[in-house]
Design a protein around this motif. Sequence first.
Motif, PDB file in Angstrom:
ATOM      1  N   ASP A  27       0.856  -1.192   0.000  1.00 11.29           N
ATOM      2  CA  ASP A  27       0.000   0.000   0.000  1.00 11.29           C
ATOM      3  C   ASP A  27       0.893   1.245   0.000  1.00 11.29           C
ATOM      4  OD1 ASP A  27      -1.951   1.873   0.331  1.00 11.29           O
ATOM      5  OD2 ASP A  27      -2.295   1.435   2.462  1.00 11.29           O
ATOM      6  N   THR A  28       1.196   1.744  -1.183  1.00  6.49           N
ATOM      7  CA  THR A  28       2.049   2.933  -1.304  1.00  6.49           C
ATOM      8  C   THR A  28       1.618   3.714  -2.537  1.00  6.49           C
ATOM      9  OG1 THR A  28       4.347   3.697  -1.304  1.00  6.49           O
ATOM     10  CG2 THR A  28       3.881   1.754  -2.650  1.00  6.49           C
ATOM     11  N   SER A  29       2.326   4.795  -2.838  1.00 11.97           N
ATOM     12  CA  SER A  29       1.993   5.551  -4.048  1.00 11.97           C
ATOM     13  C   SER A  29       3.276   6.074  -4.675  1.00 11.97           C
ATOM     14  CB  SER A  29       1.075   6.730  -3.703  1.00 11.97           C
ATOM     15  OG  SER A  29       1.797   7.673  -2.943  1.00 11.97           O
ATOM     16  N   GLU A  35       8.381  11.814  -3.480  1.00 13.23           N
ATOM     17  CA  GLU A  35       8.541  12.965  -2.585  1.00 13.23           C
ATOM     18  C   GLU A  35       9.526  12.698  -1.459  1.00 13.23           C
ATOM     19  OE1 GLU A  35       4.968  14.518  -0.851  1.00 13.23           O
ATOM     20  OE2 GLU A  35       4.359  15.329  -2.807  1.00 13.23           O
ATOM     21  N   ARG A  36       9.418  11.510  -0.836  1.00 15.49           N
ATOM     22  CA  ARG A  36      10.255  11.241   0.343  1.00 15.49           C
ATOM     23  C   ARG A  36      11.660  10.758  -0.003  1.00 15.49           C
ATOM     24  NH1 ARG A  36       6.803  11.211   5.359  1.00 15.49           N
ATOM     25  NH2 ARG A  36       4.848  11.852   4.404  1.00 15.49           N
ATOM     26  N   THR A  37      11.831  10.186  -1.216  1.00 14.49           N
ATOM     27  CA  THR A  37      13.123   9.547  -1.512  1.00 14.49           C
ATOM     28  C   THR A  37      13.746   9.984  -2.834  1.00 14.49           C
ATOM     29  OG1 THR A  37      12.250   7.667  -2.781  1.00 14.49           O
ATOM     30  CG2 THR A  37      12.248   7.448  -0.385  1.00 14.49           C
ATOM     31  N   ASP A 149       6.590  -5.039   3.754  1.00 14.79           N
ATOM     32  CA  ASP A 149       6.909  -3.877   4.592  1.00 14.79           C
ATOM     33  C   ASP A 149       7.186  -2.666   3.701  1.00 14.79           C
ATOM     34  OD1 ASP A 149       7.889  -1.964   6.299  1.00 14.79           O
ATOM     35  OD2 ASP A 149       9.657  -3.126   6.937  1.00 14.79           O
ATOM     36  N   ARG A 150       6.190  -1.798   3.569  1.00  9.72           N
ATOM     37  CA  ARG A 150       6.314  -0.671   2.638  1.00  9.72           C
ATOM     38  C   ARG A 150       7.359   0.353   3.069  1.00  9.72           C
ATOM     39  NH1 ARG A 150       0.922   3.068   3.668  1.00  9.72           N
ATOM     40  NH2 ARG A 150       1.323   3.482   5.864  1.00  9.72           N
ATOM     41  N   SER A 151       7.722   0.336   4.383  1.00 10.40           N
ATOM     42  CA  SER A 151       8.678   1.355   4.835  1.00 10.40           C
ATOM     43  C   SER A 151      10.109   1.036   4.405  1.00 10.40           C
ATOM     44  CB  SER A 151       8.600   1.528   6.355  1.00 10.40           C
ATOM     45  OG  SER A 151       9.086   0.375   6.996  1.00 10.40           O
ATOM     46  N   ASP A 216      14.854   1.932  11.429  1.00 14.12           N
ATOM     47  CA  ASP A 216      14.247   3.142  11.972  1.00 14.12           C
ATOM     48  C   ASP A 216      14.651   4.263  11.014  1.00 14.12           C
ATOM     49  OD1 ASP A 216      13.700   5.510  13.263  1.00 14.12           O
ATOM     50  OD2 ASP A 216      14.391   4.835  15.231  1.00 14.12           O
ATOM     51  N   GLY A 217      13.779   4.501  10.037  1.00 11.57           N
ATOM     52  CA  GLY A 217      14.115   5.411   8.936  1.00 11.57           C
ATOM     53  C   GLY A 217      14.493   6.803   9.403  1.00 11.57           C
ATOM     54  N   GLN A 218      13.759   7.312  10.394  1.00 10.99           N
ATOM     55  CA  GLN A 218      14.043   8.689  10.831  1.00 10.99           C
ATOM     56  C   GLN A 218      15.386   8.787  11.539  1.00 10.99           C
ATOM     57  OE1 GLN A 218      10.746  10.565  12.762  1.00 10.99           O
ATOM     58  NE2 GLN A 218       9.438  10.332  10.961  1.00 10.99           N
ATOM     59  N   ALA A 219      15.739   7.735  12.305  1.00 12.57           N
ATOM     60  CA  ALA A 219      17.050   7.734  12.979  1.00 12.57           C
ATOM     61  C   ALA A 219      18.178   7.705  11.943  1.00 12.57           C
ATOM     62  CB  ALA A 219      17.166   6.540  13.924  1.00 12.57           C
ATOM     63  N   ALA A 254      21.332   7.044  -1.362  1.00  8.05           N
ATOM     64  CA  ALA A 254      20.299   6.414  -0.539  1.00  8.05           C
ATOM     65  C   ALA A 254      18.964   7.094  -0.782  1.00  8.05           C
ATOM     66  CB  ALA A 254      20.660   6.497   0.926  1.00  8.05           C
ATOM     67  N   ASN A 255      19.031   8.406  -0.954  1.00 10.95           N
ATOM     68  CA  ASN A 255      17.821   9.190  -0.896  1.00 10.95           C
ATOM     69  C   ASN A 255      18.163  10.615  -1.346  1.00 10.95           C
ATOM     70  OD1 ASN A 255      15.951  11.040   0.303  1.00 10.95           O
ATOM     71  ND2 ASN A 255      15.286   9.422   1.693  1.00 10.95           N
ATOM     72  N   ALA A 256      17.414  11.143  -2.294  1.00 12.97           N
ATOM     73  CA  ALA A 256      17.719  12.483  -2.822  1.00 12.97           C
ATOM     74  C   ALA A 256      17.621  13.546  -1.732  1.00 12.97           C
ATOM     75  CB  ALA A 256      16.757  12.813  -3.961  1.00 12.97           C
TER      76      ALA A 256
END
Length: 325
Positions: A27-29, A35-37, A149-151, A216-219, A254-256
Amino acid sequence: MRMKIIGTGSALPKVTVSNKQIMDWVDTSDEWIRERTGIANRHLSTGETVASLAAEACEKALKQAGVKAEEVDMILLATCSPEYLLPCAACQVQERIGAANAVAFDINAACSGFLFGLTTAQAYLQSGMYKKILIAGSEVLSKLMNWGDRSTCILFGDGAGAVLIEAAEDTQESRMISFSQGSDGAKGMVLSCRDRWINNPLYKENIQEDFYVQMDGQAVYRFATRQVPACIQDALQKAFLTVEDIDLFILHQANARIIEAAAKRLHADIQKFPMNVDRMGNMSSATIPVLLDELNREGRLKRGDKLVLSGFGAGLTFGACVIVW
Ligand code: UT7
């Protein structure tokens, strides 16, 4: 002895998977992921392995340099997703490419693995022990993901990159000028993946089946946006250089958002931070050599250019080095 990169190569699984395809699995879009990555697509293995991808990348680097596999003294393979615990993937690559005279072993420092491989190779080369060293980063991370695990599953991709370095003459400019690297094992569990549990008859604990990446993505985000600019600044200071002296910053993809935040903290022009995370996702140890190979083959790297390479990830591990191409 000075380090000169004389060949680069990369290899990607043939299948590309878009965010839209991932929406069939979790369940993602597309919007959320972009936007997040900054990620839109990634390559996922349908049979390619860490060893097969790394061997292909190494062969391309050798071909570009015009060096025969038998001339290679050492193969360092950075990976955290090998097919076998033993033999190591580097030995499998040695066999596949026919580098019969090389010593080969793996390095596991997750997303910092390629960078740590490069500094390790530099130390061997500087000591005079070896002259031609292949350093590769290769991952099939898709097998470590919980595809429910969508995260986590949306973030990662599979692929490999490699560089061939040789001891350069002192008259040449190419070299590694400085590096800064470190580890913070106390925070290791913010990004982890369990291997099998003890299963001998003496072990009485309950065996839990959680063999997938936990994060823990935010950490990780906080760690990366603080630590990456700090270690880049440290490497620059050691090289007596400033941000303005650097032609390109080649960061772990890893992530823009992390790369943009690092550029902002460094007060550096974001145009100097090439990215391919939109097409590749996070390939851990493979991101830096794959990006280097793309830039090299596009003719965007010129001898004498000053580059910063920087990796960060599980461990936690982090590092940066300044090289003259
Ligand atoms: O090599 C290093 C590897 N690791 C990294 O680079 C990770 C660094 N961390 C990050 O880049 C970000 O933390 C992520 C992109 C992983 C996540 O972004 P975030 O802004 O930190 O999101 P969050 O984890 O705080 O989740 C926000 C919301 C949650 O929903 P609620 O509780 O607010 O209703 C999540 O359940 O977003 C939800 N969410 C998703 N929604 C749609 C989490 N994953 C997804 C998803 N699609 N794939």
